[in-house]
Design a protein around this motif. Structure first.
Motif, mmCIF file in Angstrom:
data_model
loop_
_atom_site.group_PDB
_atom_site.id
_atom_site.type_symbol
_atom_site.label_atom_id
_atom_site.label_comp_id
_atom_site.label_asym_id
_atom_site.label_seq_id
_atom_site.Cartn_x
_atom_site.Cartn_y
_atom_site.Cartn_z
ATOM 1 N N GLN A 62 -48.320 -6.337 -28.266
ATOM 2 C CA GLN A 62 -47.657 -5.817 -27.065
ATOM 3 C C GLN A 62 -47.049 -6.959 -26.279
ATOM 4 O O GLN A 62 -47.582 -8.065 -26.279
ATOM 5 C CB GLN A 62 -48.686 -5.132 -26.162
ATOM 6 C CG GLN A 62 -49.391 -3.965 -26.772
ATOM 7 C CD GLN A 62 -48.504 -2.761 -26.886
ATOM 8 O OE1 GLN A 62 -47.870 -2.368 -25.905
ATOM 9 N NE2 GLN A 62 -48.436 -2.176 -28.062
ATOM 10 N N ASN A 63 -45.959 -6.657 -25.558
ATOM 11 C CA ASN A 63 -45.489 -7.680 -24.620
ATOM 12 C C ASN A 63 -46.364 -7.611 -23.367
ATOM 13 O O ASN A 63 -47.052 -6.623 -23.122
ATOM 14 C CB ASN A 63 -43.987 -7.580 -24.325
ATOM 15 C CG ASN A 63 -43.604 -6.354 -23.535
ATOM 16 O OD1 ASN A 63 -44.312 -5.919 -22.647
ATOM 17 N ND2 ASN A 63 -42.452 -5.805 -23.864
ATOM 18 N N ARG A 93 -49.415 -15.801 -28.900
ATOM 19 C CA ARG A 93 -48.195 -15.322 -28.240
ATOM 20 C C ARG A 93 -47.010 -15.790 -29.060
ATOM 21 O O ARG A 93 -46.944 -16.944 -29.467
ATOM 22 C CB ARG A 93 -48.079 -15.877 -26.824
ATOM 23 C CG ARG A 93 -48.997 -15.216 -25.850
ATOM 24 C CD ARG A 93 -48.579 -15.489 -24.431
ATOM 25 N NE ARG A 93 -49.269 -16.653 -23.920
ATOM 26 C CZ ARG A 93 -49.313 -16.974 -22.646
ATOM 27 N NH1 ARG A 93 -48.685 -16.241 -21.755
ATOM 28 N NH2 ARG A 93 -49.966 -18.035 -22.242
ATOM 29 N N THR A 94 -46.091 -14.859 -29.274
ATOM 30 C CA THR A 94 -44.843 -15.176 -29.964
ATOM 31 C C THR A 94 -43.698 -14.641 -29.126
ATOM 32 O O THR A 94 -43.886 -13.719 -28.322
ATOM 33 C CB THR A 94 -44.808 -14.541 -31.371
ATOM 34 O OG1 THR A 94 -45.016 -13.127 -31.254
ATOM 35 C CG2 THR A 94 -45.887 -15.138 -32.275
ATOM 36 N N ASP A 96 -40.802 -12.465 -27.755
ATOM 37 C CA ASP A 96 -40.523 -11.034 -27.885
ATOM 38 C C ASP A 96 -39.122 -10.870 -28.441
ATOM 39 O O ASP A 96 -38.146 -11.260 -27.791
ATOM 40 C CB ASP A 96 -40.643 -10.361 -26.515
ATOM 41 C CG ASP A 96 -40.510 -8.857 -26.571
ATOM 42 O OD1 ASP A 96 -40.031 -8.322 -27.596
ATOM 43 O OD2 ASP A 96 -40.895 -8.201 -25.580
ATOM 44 N N ASP A 99 -36.857 -9.014 -26.049
ATOM 45 C CA ASP A 99 -36.582 -9.623 -24.750
ATOM 46 C C ASP A 99 -36.906 -11.111 -24.851
ATOM 47 O O ASP A 99 -38.072 -11.502 -24.812
ATOM 48 C CB ASP A 99 -37.441 -8.955 -23.670
ATOM 49 C CG ASP A 99 -37.267 -9.582 -22.291
ATOM 50 O OD1 ASP A 99 -36.425 -10.491 -22.136
ATOM 51 O OD2 ASP A 99 -37.980 -9.158 -21.360
ATOM 52 N N GLY A 102 -39.580 -12.803 -22.671
ATOM 53 C CA GLY A 102 -40.986 -12.411 -22.739
ATOM 54 C C GLY A 102 -41.667 -12.862 -24.012
ATOM 55 O O GLY A 102 -41.062 -13.476 -24.891
ATOM 56 N N THR A 103 -42.954 -12.564 -24.090
ATOM 57 C CA THR A 103 -43.731 -12.860 -25.285
ATOM 58 C C THR A 103 -44.482 -11.621 -25.731
ATOM 59 O O THR A 103 -44.745 -10.714 -24.944
ATOM 60 C CB THR A 103 -44.757 -13.991 -25.031
ATOM 61 O OG1 THR A 103 -45.634 -13.600 -23.989
ATOM 62 C CG2 THR A 103 -44.080 -15.300 -24.682
ATOM 63 N N VAL A 104 -44.793 -11.610 -27.009
ATOM 64 C CA VAL A 104 -45.604 -10.548 -27.593
ATOM 65 C C VAL A 104 -46.990 -11.129 -27.850
ATOM 66 O O VAL A 104 -47.122 -12.231 -28.388
ATOM 67 C CB VAL A 104 -44.972 -10.017 -28.897
ATOM 68 C CG1 VAL A 104 -45.903 -9.043 -29.595
ATOM 69 C CG2 VAL A 104 -43.631 -9.355 -28.610
ATOM 70 N N SER A 106 -50.701 -10.850 -29.598
ATOM 71 C CA SER A 106 -51.413 -10.286 -30.755
ATOM 72 C C SER A 106 -52.825 -10.842 -30.786
ATOM 73 O O SER A 106 -53.040 -12.012 -30.461
ATOM 74 C CB SER A 106 -50.722 -10.673 -32.070
ATOM 75 O OG SER A 106 -49.393 -10.268 -32.097
#
Length: 159
Positions: A62-63, A93-94, A96, A99, A102-104, A106
């Motif tokens: 999720q972001n 964090r990777t 997004d 966007d 932002g970051t995703v 996991s």
């Protein structure tokens, strides 16, 4: 007729008062039980990390803003929690892809393992606490708690 309605209102008010008291006690005793439980499994994650990892486990990466919205938390609060969890190796964090700003987030294998350990310890604890309850009573409790959580979640989403 007015007397009957007045009695129903008084009874409903008393029932709602009992519910309020029991929920307040549930929250206090739940936290006290978590702190007092001697097993290490209960302590491998703080409450915030556990909730975030449980959500990531069920919903997938999720972001941060979606995570904050789902958990009804301020974005800056989730960002701080996620940063601490990243330092502890619980999440990654990777960027997004939807966007670039932002970051995703996991869960890592370590994060999933710790979350599973806490979940198993809590399941055993509730198994012990509710051992004398009938399967139907345990099922009813699970259903009613789910309904209460859905109602609380829906109310928070409307705000």
């Amino acid at each position: 007729m007015t007397d009957d309605r007045s009695q129903e209102t008084d009874q409903d008010e008393a029932t709602l008062g009992r519910i309020e008291t029991e929920v307040a006690l549930l929250m206090r005793l739940g936290e006290a039980t978590r702190r007092a439980t001697g097993t290490a499994e209960h302590r491998v994650l703080d409450r915030a990390a556990y909730v975030i990892l449980r959500y990531l486990d069920s919903a997938g990466p999720q972001n941060v803003s979606a995570l904050a919205a789902r958990l009804n938390l301020d974005g800056s609060t989730v960002t701080r929690q996620v940063s601490a969890m990243q330092r502890d190796g619980l999440i990654t964090r990777t960027p997004d892809p939807a966007d670039g700003r932002g970051t995703v987030v996991s869960a890592t294998l370590t994060g999933r393992q710790r979350m599973a350990a806490v979940q198993a310890a809590r399941t055993r604890l509730y198994g012990d606490l509710l051992a004398a309850w009938s399967p139907d009573d345990r099922d009813s409790l699970a259903d009613l708690l789910h309904r209460l959580n859905e109602a609380l979640d829906a109310r928070n989403r409307r705000r």
